[in-house]
Every structure is written in structure tokens, then in C-alpha cells.
Scaffold this motif. Structure first.
Motif, PDB file in Angstrom:
ATOM      1  N   ASP A  39       5.661  -0.305   1.549  1.00  0.00           N
ATOM      2  CA  ASP A  39       5.572  -1.230   0.419  1.00  0.00           C
ATOM      3  C   ASP A  39       4.502  -2.290   0.674  1.00  0.00           C
ATOM      4  O   ASP A  39       3.738  -2.639  -0.218  1.00  0.00           O
ATOM      5  CB  ASP A  39       6.932  -1.883   0.164  1.00  0.00           C
ATOM      6  CG  ASP A  39       6.910  -2.785  -1.051  1.00  0.00           C
ATOM      7  OD1 ASP A  39       6.561  -2.286  -2.142  1.00  0.00           O
ATOM      8  OD2 ASP A  39       7.234  -3.981  -0.909  1.00  0.00           O
ATOM      9  N   HIS A  43       1.340  -2.528  -1.710  1.00  0.00           N
ATOM     10  CA  HIS A  43       1.303  -3.665  -2.624  1.00  0.00           C
ATOM     11  C   HIS A  43       0.700  -4.944  -2.037  1.00  0.00           C
ATOM     12  O   HIS A  43       0.421  -5.882  -2.778  1.00  0.00           O
ATOM     13  CB  HIS A  43       2.708  -3.979  -3.135  1.00  0.00           C
ATOM     14  CG  HIS A  43       3.287  -2.877  -3.940  1.00  0.00           C
ATOM     15  ND1 HIS A  43       3.746  -1.703  -3.383  1.00  0.00           N
ATOM     16  CD2 HIS A  43       3.475  -2.724  -5.259  1.00  0.00           C
ATOM     17  CE1 HIS A  43       4.196  -0.908  -4.324  1.00  0.00           C
ATOM     18  NE2 HIS A  43       4.037  -1.498  -5.468  1.00  0.00           N
ATOM     19  N   LYS A  98      -3.177  -3.502   3.086  1.00  0.00           N
ATOM     20  CA  LYS A  98      -3.471  -3.022   1.732  1.00  0.00           C
ATOM     21  C   LYS A  98      -4.978  -2.889   1.518  1.00  0.00           C
ATOM     22  O   LYS A  98      -5.438  -1.878   0.998  1.00  0.00           O
ATOM     23  CB  LYS A  98      -2.876  -3.935   0.673  1.00  0.00           C
ATOM     24  CG  LYS A  98      -3.237  -3.490  -0.751  1.00  0.00           C
ATOM     25  CD  LYS A  98      -2.584  -4.331  -1.786  1.00  0.00           C
ATOM     26  CE  LYS A  98      -2.953  -3.949  -3.210  1.00  0.00           C
ATOM     27  NZ  LYS A  98      -3.144  -2.554  -3.500  1.00  0.00           N
TER      28      LYS A  98
END
Length: 177
Positions: A39, A43, A98
Motif C-alpha cells: 500500500d 500510494h 512510490k
């Protein structure tokens, strides 16, 4: 005895080829490391900011913010360990996992336009798929599975009925049931 497989605590190595294969293995690696790690890679959102959007000094971070930062750092470390030097130089200056992940994705998957063009070509390849002359069923199935997997990576899926129907129609008449 040397272990030829992949160790659980070592990420799969990316050498600049077979990106989709590496990507799926890497996502699984992140999940195995920590339930929230993928995650964070997908994100971002790991640096605590104040109301004005400025970075908070580490001394002001709460436990949750520290936890998020640590997960990002672990994800960055996993990515760095998963890259050969040539790939590492493309992403080593980024502050977040990310940013690193997105840069690799853009480099190897391309922009949205490139993905759309790849998808169009793969759908065409799927629709025209046929067994080649003197090809074994195993080899044909492997080629077909590769097309299906590449389509899936780009977000296009078919149900199993479609796959079976397509495979049966791809067989030469003498091999059809």
C-alpha cells in the motif's frame, strides 16, 4: 547445498528485462514483508506534513507517522536490493518507494498511450491466435498463456470459457474434439 530458489528475505532481482514478471514477484514480496508495505509503495503518503503542507521535523512525529516512515524505508530498501546497478541509478535519488516504483513502471510499462497501443496489439494477437504448424499443444498453450498474462497486466481479462473456446478454435481441424 546451494539454494537455487528465491529466499523469502531477499527480493527478486530486476536486471532490466521481464518487468511484468518481476513486478508481480515484487508485489508478493512486499506483501510477505508487511501487510501494509505494498500500500505504501502503491500510494505513497509517508512524510508527515503540517497544516500548511510543510514537512514536520522527525522530533514532532507520532508513533503512527514513525511507523509509516519505517515502512517506506523498508520498501525503498527492498527496491534498492532488487535492482542491478544500472536500474538503481534510475531511482536512487527519490525519497519515497512510490516515486521509485512509479519511475520503473513508466520506464518499463510506458505511458498510458503506450499501454493502450500495447493492449490493442495484444487483443489483436489474442483474436488471431492459432496453433502453429508442427507446434506441440504444450508449446501452443504456453504462448497463449503468455498473451493472456500480458493482457491481464494491462487490465484486460477474459473468462475461462472464452479461453477454452479460443484454444479449441485455434487447434487444426484434425486435432479438434
Amino acid at each position: 547445498m546451494e539454494n537455487k530458489g528465491q529466499a523469502v528475505n531477499h527480493p527478486p532481482l530486476f536486471k532490466g528485462t521481464n518487468y511484468n514478471y518481476w513486478k508481480q514477484r515484487m508485489i508478493t514480496f512486499f506483501d510477505a514483508c508487511h501487510i501494509d508495505m505494498w500500500d505504501f509503495v502503491e500510494h505513497g503518503n509517508y512524510i508527515p506534513l503540517d497544516d500548511a503542507g510543510r514537512e514536520l521535523p522527525k522530533a514532532h512525529w507520532n508513533e503512527e507517522q514513525k511507523h509509516r516512515f519505517i515502512l517506506n524505508s523498508k520498501a525503498q530498501n527492498a527496491l534498492i536490493c532488487a535492482l542491478i546497478e544500472e536500474e538503481y541509478t534510475k531511482v536512487h535519488n527519490f525519497k519515497s518507494a512510490k516515486q521509485m516504483w512509479d519511475t520503473l513502471a513508466l520506464t518499463y510499462e510506458g505511458s498510458l498511450e503506450v499501454k493502450c497501443n500495447k493492449l490493442i496489439l495484444l487483443v489483436h494477437k489474442y483474436e488471431l491466435f492459432e496453433m502453429e504448424e508442427n507446434e506441440s499443444i504444450q508449446t501452443m498453450f504456453g504462448r497463449f498463456q503468455t498473451i493472456i498474462n500480458e493482457l491481464s497486466f494491462l487490465g484486460r481479462t477474459y473468462d475461462n470459457f472464452d479461453h477454452i473456446d479460443k484454444l479449441l478454435r485455434s487447434l487444426p481441424r484434425k486435432r479438434r474434439p
